[in-house]
Enzyme design. Structure first.
Site, mmCIF file in Angstrom:
data_model
loop_
_atom_site.group_PDB
_atom_site.id
_atom_site.type_symbol
_atom_site.label_atom_id
_atom_site.label_comp_id
_atom_site.label_asym_id
_atom_site.label_seq_id
_atom_site.Cartn_x
_atom_site.Cartn_y
_atom_site.Cartn_z
ATOM 1 N N HIS A 19 0.837 -1.200 0.000
ATOM 2 C CA HIS A 19 0.000 0.000 0.000
ATOM 3 C C HIS A 19 0.868 1.245 0.000
ATOM 4 O O HIS A 19 2.105 1.166 -0.073
ATOM 5 C CB HIS A 19 -0.966 -0.022 1.178
ATOM 6 C CG HIS A 19 -0.304 -0.198 2.522
ATOM 7 N ND1 HIS A 19 0.587 0.703 3.037
ATOM 8 C CD2 HIS A 19 -0.392 -1.199 3.438
ATOM 9 C CE1 HIS A 19 1.006 0.310 4.216
ATOM 10 N NE2 HIS A 19 0.440 -0.860 4.475
ATOM 11 N N HIS A 22 3.895 1.491 2.391
ATOM 12 C CA HIS A 22 5.096 0.756 1.953
ATOM 13 C C HIS A 22 5.839 1.561 0.899
ATOM 14 O O HIS A 22 7.062 1.656 0.912
ATOM 15 C CB HIS A 22 4.709 -0.599 1.330
ATOM 16 C CG HIS A 22 3.981 -1.527 2.252
ATOM 17 N ND1 HIS A 22 2.756 -2.062 1.937
ATOM 18 C CD2 HIS A 22 4.302 -2.008 3.481
ATOM 19 C CE1 HIS A 22 2.350 -2.853 2.930
ATOM 20 N NE2 HIS A 22 3.275 -2.840 3.880
ATOM 21 N N CYS A 127 -7.978 -16.298 22.865
ATOM 22 C CA CYS A 127 -9.197 -16.291 22.057
ATOM 23 C C CYS A 127 -8.930 -17.099 20.796
ATOM 24 O O CYS A 127 -8.029 -16.752 20.026
ATOM 25 C CB CYS A 127 -9.610 -14.877 21.688
ATOM 26 S SG CYS A 127 -10.940 -14.855 20.463
ATOM 27 N N CYS A 130 -9.403 -15.060 17.477
ATOM 28 C CA CYS A 130 -8.278 -14.177 17.141
ATOM 29 C C CYS A 130 -6.978 -14.963 17.007
ATOM 30 O O CYS A 130 -6.014 -14.472 16.442
ATOM 31 C CB CYS A 130 -8.071 -13.128 18.231
ATOM 32 S SG CYS A 130 -9.495 -12.104 18.567
ATOM 33 N N CYS A 145 -14.217 -11.527 24.260
ATOM 34 C CA CYS A 145 -13.409 -10.935 23.205
ATOM 35 C C CYS A 145 -14.305 -9.991 22.414
ATOM 36 O O CYS A 145 -15.360 -10.401 21.920
ATOM 37 C CB CYS A 145 -12.861 -12.024 22.286
ATOM 38 S SG CYS A 145 -12.237 -11.365 20.730
ATOM 39 N N HIS A 148 -15.093 -11.312 18.816
ATOM 40 C CA HIS A 148 -15.774 -12.583 18.587
ATOM 41 C C HIS A 148 -16.900 -12.866 19.580
ATOM 42 O O HIS A 148 -17.620 -13.843 19.440
ATOM 43 C CB HIS A 148 -14.764 -13.734 18.615
ATOM 44 C CG HIS A 148 -13.772 -13.658 17.493
ATOM 45 N ND1 HIS A 148 -12.590 -12.970 17.594
ATOM 46 C CD2 HIS A 148 -13.817 -14.136 16.234
ATOM 47 C CE1 HIS A 148 -11.934 -13.056 16.448
ATOM 48 N NE2 HIS A 148 -12.649 -13.745 15.613
ATOM 49 N N LYS A 298 -9.546 7.736 7.991
ATOM 50 C CA LYS A 298 -8.701 6.584 7.708
ATOM 51 C C LYS A 298 -9.048 5.991 6.342
ATOM 52 O O LYS A 298 -10.204 5.927 5.962
ATOM 53 C CB LYS A 298 -8.938 5.516 8.778
ATOM 54 C CG LYS A 298 -7.666 5.109 9.484
ATOM 55 C CD LYS A 298 -7.985 4.056 10.532
ATOM 56 C CE LYS A 298 -6.731 3.707 11.312
ATOM 57 N NZ LYS A 298 -6.981 2.804 12.413
ATOM 58 N N LYS A 301 -11.350 0.280 2.455
ATOM 59 C CA LYS A 301 -11.955 -0.146 1.203
ATOM 60 C C LYS A 301 -13.428 0.242 1.144
ATOM 61 O O LYS A 301 -13.939 0.631 0.106
ATOM 62 C CB LYS A 301 -11.813 -1.668 1.048
ATOM 63 C CG LYS A 301 -10.437 -2.035 0.532
ATOM 64 C CD LYS A 301 -10.266 -3.537 0.398
ATOM 65 C CE LYS A 301 -8.794 -3.850 0.098
ATOM 66 N NZ LYS A 301 -8.493 -5.264 0.290
#
Length: 513
Positions: A19, A22, A127, A130, A145, A148, A298, A301
């Site tokens: 991205h 980088h 978890c 995760c 969590c 989840h 931020k 997508k």
RNA sequence: GGCGGGAUAGCUCAGUCGGUAGAGCGGAGGAAUCAUAAUCCUUGUGUCGUGGGUUCGAAUCCCUCUCUCGCUACCA
């Protein structure tokens, strides 16, 4: 005297596609390499990909390809991008390479033999969703969590740990005594605050039952090493540390470039690991922020505001992207990026540098048959203009590598273009050209403008290597070996040709889908 | 919760040692026509996040609060 400068980017995690972050770190590294090159030093640039760990493993399992094929393909995404960005790297590390693994393995064994790595029991809340341990403060008020909605299991497992605490005081003092070790300084402050509390032992192993993609512990085949322990070592494995007789000389002038999210591994774990291995810390850590969407939002997508480096290159080209990134990252925080901001950046280059080159060369072509009037003697004011531009670049190049230095350079390029455009406008060479009695002044103005252009193009080389060479070539200046030669009169009386525009008008469609 | 960063012109940001606020972009007006309709000049009275303190004087130092971002390690 030529000296080595070792510049590193982090090795990038191959879990996803490269991205803009980088791209930025790597461009910054490349610009710094070119700056050092121009100064007559011998810079070495190392980048690469980090190919171990849980996430790579999972991505690979999901796609269902053999691991080596998957890693090869993912790593190639980065390599291809870097080639398109004109990154002149000397090393491209892949942590899956045998040579790297050997060195990591040897270091692990060495630390283990010396009693610096110990085995002990670790108990924590795990978890399964995760696939990681959670701290109490990570959980919601019901002890679940948050991702989840599952109560984590209490798991107890044996692991190997590397002790950090014995080195904490040393590191604290090191940072205090070397205030420029981490730059900008606010990040040094942050690291110091991390060192206020005792450091827990760093768990440097993962049972293979959970993670198999990694470097096996040489002293226990049931474990692979923690990815950070493996990844950080790339900075010395890439130099073939133990066998390279120049290692010390190169390491003495080493720069780690990194984004702020990996401050702790680089500025706490890594110097301590090095200390344990018996190597001094890197010379300098240069830390930068994130690229965020316009309006401080931020990139994501779902919002559709992700800026993909390959798409940007397709539309505005590598050098305009390089310039935007190097010009706009500020030294304290994050910086915005969007298609419209990039287009604005492109326009500034086209109207400033692009237009300056074109108006000067075309008028030269029409009136002096394209022959640079290098023989004419400049007035003191003309010389002063050139000298001022030259001096400003010289003083920037005399500075140490840093974010603000690169920033000053891009600013000064823009300023100089605007200064020379102003000079050109106020001298009105198109009027001088019509009056034979003003022919001498006409030549002076043209020569001054072209000399200034050559200074700007020279200074811009690290930022925009391709554009820089195009400008210099258009002035018949050789570009095999661009150095910090800011001599104010270096043009020769040669015939030039009017080149294609450096920054041609963009087709709007390209960017707006 | 703890630690750290940020909060300055419409937007993005500079402001080194405390001395009555700066740049670029955008907007407005003008000049010019060499040039990729590009360029140049002119144009900014902003509660420098809030409240307080230190000082002859604070965006700049100290404290309070608010908002925002990041880190808080075994995911990288």
């Amino acid at each position: 005297m030529s000296q080595y400068t070792f510049i590193t980017t982090p090795i990038y995690y191959t879990n996803g596609a490269p991205h803009i972050g980088h791209a930025y770190t790597t461009i910054l590294a490349d610009a710094m390499k070119k700056i050092e090159q121009m100064k007559g030093n011998t810079p070495l640039l190392s980048t690469g990909t980090d190919e171990h760990g849980q996430k790579n493993q999972h991505s690979c399992e999901k796609i269902g390809k053999p691991i080596d094929v998957f890693l090869e393909e993912q790593s190639a995404l980065f390599k291809n991008l870097f080639n398109r960005l004109n990154i002149d790297y000397d090393f491209f590390v892949r942590t899956s390479a045998a040579s790297h693994k050997t060195i990591v393995s040897r270091i692990l064994q060495n630390l283990y033999d010396r009693g610096l790595i110990i085995k002990k029991n670790y108990e924590g809340l795990y978890c399964e969703g995760c696939e990681q341990f959670k701290k109490k403060c990570d959980l919601d008020e019901n002890g679940l969590c948050p991702d989840h909605q599952v109560k984590p299991k209490v798991i107890s497992e044996e692991n190997y740990f590397f002790r950090l605490e014995p080195y904490r005081q040393w590191l604290k003092e090191y940072i205090t005594n070397n205030p420029d070790w981490i730059t900008p300084r606010n990040y040094a402050k942050e690291v110091l605050s991390m060192l206020e509390e005792p450091l827990e032992d760093l768990c440097i192993s993962r049972p293979k039952s959970r993670v198999w993609l990694g470097i096996e512990l040489p002293f226990d085949k049931n474990f692979v090493t923690y990815i950070w322990f493996d990844a950080l070592i790339n900075y010395i494995s890439t130099l073939d540390w133990e066998n390279n007789e120049k290692f010390e000389e190169i390491w003495k002038n080493s720069y780690h470039l990194l984004a702020k999210d990996i401050l702790k591994p680089h500025c706490v774990y890594w110097p301590i690991m090095l200390k344990a291995i018996g190597i001094p810390p890197v010379h300098r850590c240069i830390v930068h922020g994130y690229w965020i969407g316009e309006g401080g939002i931020k990139m994501s997508k779902s919002l559709g505001n992700v800026v993909d480096p390959n798409e940007v290159i397709d539309s505005i080209g590598t050098d305009a992207l390089r310039f935007y990134l190097l010009n706009n990252m500020n030294s304290t925080g994050d910086a915005p990026i969007s298609i419209s901001l990039l287009l604005q950046g492109y326009r500034i280059l086209a109207n400033g540098l692009g237009n300056l080159q074109m108006r000067a060369l075309k008028i030269l072509d029409k009136n002096l048959n394209g022959i640079i009037p290098a023989e004419v003697e400049l007035t003191n004011d003309d010389k002063k203009l050139l000298q001022d531009i030259s001096d400003s670049f010289k003083s920037i190049y005399a500075q140490d590598l840093s974010l603000s230095m690169v920033n000053e350079l891009t600013n000064q390029i823009t300023n100089a273009c605007s200064l020379v455009n102003g000079y050109f406008s106020s001298e009105e060479p198109w009027i001088l050209a019509k009056d034979p009695s003003k022919s001498n002044r006409f030549k002076q103005v043209l020569k001054t403008t072209l000399e200034a252009l050559s200074l700007i193009a020279t200074a811009a080389y690290p930022i925009m290597p391709k554009i820089s060479k195009e400008v210099l070539n258009s002035l018949n200046i050789p570009t095999e070996n661009i150095i910090t030669d800011f001599n104010i009169e270096k043009l020769k009386s040669e015939k030039i040709k009017v080149p294609e525009p450096l920054f041609p008008p963009l087709e709007k469609k390209v960017l707006e889908n």
